[in-house]
Design a protein around this motif. Structure first.
Motif, mmCIF file in Angstrom:
data_model
loop_
_atom_site.group_PDB
_atom_site.id
_atom_site.type_symbol
_atom_site.label_atom_id
_atom_site.label_comp_id
_atom_site.label_asym_id
_atom_site.label_seq_id
_atom_site.Cartn_x
_atom_site.Cartn_y
_atom_site.Cartn_z
ATOM 1 N N HIS A 13 0.847 -1.115 0.141
ATOM 2 C CA HIS A 13 0.060 -0.025 -0.040
ATOM 3 C C HIS A 13 1.146 1.386 0.075
ATOM 4 O O HIS A 13 1.755 1.538 0.915
ATOM 5 N N HIS A 46 -0.228 -7.160 4.822
ATOM 6 C CA HIS A 46 1.046 -6.731 3.940
ATOM 7 C C HIS A 46 2.045 -5.840 4.318
ATOM 8 O O HIS A 46 3.258 -6.037 4.491
ATOM 9 N N ASN A 47 1.654 -4.790 4.493
ATOM 10 C CA ASN A 47 2.575 -3.483 4.966
ATOM 11 C C ASN A 47 3.372 -3.925 5.987
ATOM 12 O O ASN A 47 4.714 -3.350 5.989
ATOM 13 N N TYR A 69 -7.883 2.120 -4.235
ATOM 14 C CA TYR A 69 -6.187 2.287 -4.678
ATOM 15 C C TYR A 69 -5.942 1.257 -5.548
ATOM 16 O O TYR A 69 -5.280 1.329 -6.521
ATOM 17 N N THR A 117 0.303 -0.101 -5.438
ATOM 18 C CA THR A 117 -0.850 0.423 -5.816
ATOM 19 C C THR A 117 -0.519 1.513 -6.894
ATOM 20 O O THR A 117 -1.547 2.494 -7.485
ATOM 21 N N LEU A 162 -10.017 0.127 -1.462
ATOM 22 C CA LEU A 162 -9.102 0.835 -0.394
ATOM 23 C C LEU A 162 -8.147 -0.387 0.331
ATOM 24 O O LEU A 162 -7.143 -0.172 0.391
ATOM 25 N N THR A 163 -8.703 -1.614 0.466
ATOM 26 C CA THR A 163 -7.720 -2.724 0.760
ATOM 27 C C THR A 163 -7.821 -3.751 -0.310
ATOM 28 O O THR A 163 -8.521 -3.766 -1.284
ATOM 29 N N ARG A 181 -10.049 -14.754 0.769
ATOM 30 C CA ARG A 181 -10.832 -13.341 0.938
ATOM 31 C C ARG A 181 -12.048 -13.543 0.142
ATOM 32 O O ARG A 181 -12.175 -14.002 -0.746
ATOM 33 N N ASN A 235 -11.243 -12.018 5.409
ATOM 34 C CA ASN A 235 -9.706 -11.838 4.542
ATOM 35 C C ASN A 235 -9.099 -13.063 4.830
ATOM 36 O O ASN A 235 -8.274 -13.521 3.877
ATOM 37 N N ASP A 279 -13.119 -8.960 10.243
ATOM 38 C CA ASP A 279 -12.029 -8.622 9.358
ATOM 39 C C ASP A 279 -11.248 -9.986 9.084
ATOM 40 O O ASP A 279 -10.937 -10.368 7.909
ATOM 41 N N VAL A 313 -4.885 -0.014 6.430
ATOM 42 C CA VAL A 313 -5.251 -0.401 5.179
ATOM 43 C C VAL A 313 -4.768 -1.394 4.511
ATOM 44 O O VAL A 313 -5.199 -1.799 3.240
ATOM 45 N N ALA A 314 -3.637 -1.827 4.952
ATOM 46 C CA ALA A 314 -3.056 -3.329 4.540
ATOM 47 C C ALA A 314 -2.483 -3.955 5.515
ATOM 48 O O ALA A 314 -1.163 -4.181 5.511
#
Ligand SMILES: Nc1ncnc2c1ncn2[C@@H]1O[C@H](COP(=O)(O)OP(=O)(O)O)[C@@H](O)[C@H]1O
Ligand SMILES: CC(=O)OP(=O)(O)O
Ligand SMILES: [Mg+2]
Length: 403
Positions: A99, A128-129, A182, A154, A235-236, A246, A274, A270, A124-125
């Motif tokens: 992201h 991953h982030n 995104y 992104t 967004l995600t 997911r 996911n 969530d 928002v990630a």
């Protein structure tokens, strides 16, 4: 940077995996490739292939508690082949960062401010982030003198027009919290759309392509003349196609319903959407090979999961045909897209009126090369185009540090 520093190490840190490649950009040669799986579990596994040193694959199974431990193990393996991170031939380390928010639309040399921004985008990630950040910090510790470059998933989608990027919700609320679409897997969508144009013998500016990146995470994009005009993640990386774990698109009211009536917390929902949804939620398996095997044995749950997956995919192909107006090619890529002939066949079955068809023999062929699988008469080229996110990240990283 010394003039003979032409190597780039690429790190693609996933939620529980670390993929890496060491490339010599002088000729674009792969020197080593590898993967660490099950990071954080009891038995993590590292598979390392030193292509430069004969290519004998080596495997290690031991607990690697986090991405820090995984990267150190990778550095050890590379050292063993004389390709260690201490090499003066290393010009930079390129990192996949999922992201990049609104700020990062280009590959970026990482400094403290960049790290802070990637950290700010963790909510928002969340899968991953954080892993991307650990990869960067560890790499910085191992080679503080080297430029570290972030290449954002992104970035390629930042060209989406405002009407495709905005959700139809209150503008002030959306802007205050940077709620917009995104898109992700952009490095793959960019690479594959260009390779598809090449396969057609055209310049990317001349072709309109629908790219279907079907891995464990999956997304579709509409690329017009080399620019992304729409993509299925938002967004995600949760929006859009049915994925391995997911849900993709759902009515957002499902969340309120579960919160108010099933007593689930937002964290639990969530996690549900996911990690316990998509193919695994529908049938208990997220691997398309296993799902096809079960279908062949007459398993009804696996068959329904497959049908739901395909139904969503076909809806996006239809939608992006309308978005693009004229489609020159539909390109299948990533683990499922490159390998699953039944998915490709089912995705375009009966769509001859839209110019889409696959030739059964071409579709069944196995090859690591980009190839067209539609019959000559079809108006739209259906193609299998292997993605190479690592090569694309290496190219972008090297272009930036050698400029
Ligand atoms: N031979 C195959 N046939 C069908 N599906 C496959 C095959 N090989 C891999 N896959 C699918 O590809 C998925 C992994 O895709 P990949 O692009 O590597 O995902 P990620 O990058 O998200 O880890 C697997 O979960 C599996 O469903
Ligand atoms: C953004 C995303 O979904 O990535 P991956 O497919 O690697 O999980
Ligand atoms: Mg992937």
């Amino acid at each position: 940077m010394t003039t003979d520093a032409t190597r780039v190490l690429v790190l693609n840190s996933g939620s529980s995996s670390l993929k890496y490649q060491l490339l010599d950009m002088n000729g674009g040669v792969r020197l080593a490739v590898g993967l660490v799986e099950r990071i954080g579990e009891q038995a993590s596994r590292l598979v390392h292939t030193p292509l430069a040193a004969g290519g004998e694959k080596r495997e290690r199974e031991e607990r690697m508690a986090d991405h820090d431990a995984a990267l150190k193990a990778v550095a050890d393996e590379l050292s063993e082949d004389g390709l260690g991170l201490d090499s003066p031939e290393l010009a930079a380390i390129g990192h996949r960062v999922v992201h990049g928010g609104l700020r990062f639309t280009e590959p970026t040399v990482i400094d403290e401010a960049v790290l802070k921004e990637i950290e700010r985008l963790v909510p928002v990630a969340p899968l991953h982030n954080p892993a991307n950040l650990t990869g960067i910090r560890t790499a910085q510790r191992l080679r503080p003198d080297l430029p570290q470059v972030a290449v954002f998933d992104t970035a390629f989608h930042s060209s989406m027009p405002e009407y495709a990027a905005r959700y139809a919700i209150d503008v002030e609320t959306a802007d205050a919290h940077r709620v917009r679409r995104y898109g992700f897997h952009g490095t793959s969508h960019a690479y594959v759309s260009r390779e598809t144009a090449k396969l057609l013998g055209k310049d990317p500016s001349e072709v309109n392509v629908i790219v279907l990146h079907l891995g464990n995470g999956a997304s579709a994009s509409a690329v017009a003349g080399g620019r992304c005009v729409d993509t299925s993640m938002g967004l995600t990386p949760l929006e859009g196609l049915v994925m391995g774990t997911r849900s993709g698109d759902i009515d957002p009211a499902v969340i309120f319903h579960l919160e108010r009536n099933a007593g689930l917390s937002s964290d639990e929902i969530d996690e549900l959407l996911n990690k316990k949804s998509g193919l695994i939620g529908l049938c208990g398996d997220n691997d398309m090979r296993e799902i096809r095997r079960r279908i062949d044995e007459g398993d009804k749950r696996a068959a329904l999961a497959f049908d739901i997956y395909i139904h969503r995919l076909r809806k996006y192909i239809g939608a992006y045909t309308a978005v693009l107006g004229r489609v020159d090619a539909v390109a299948f890529t990533a683990g499922v897209g490159e390998n699953s002939a039944p998915v490709r066949e089912a995705a375009v079955l009966g769509l001859e009126e839209m110019g889409l068809a696959v030739d059964a023999r071409l579709n069944a062929e196995r090859s690591g090369e980009a190839r067209i699988i539609s019959p000559d008469y079809a108006r739209v080229a259906v193609a299998v185009v292997p993605t190479d996110e690592e090569l694309e990240i290496a190219n972008q990283t090297y272009a930036l540090v050698s400029a």
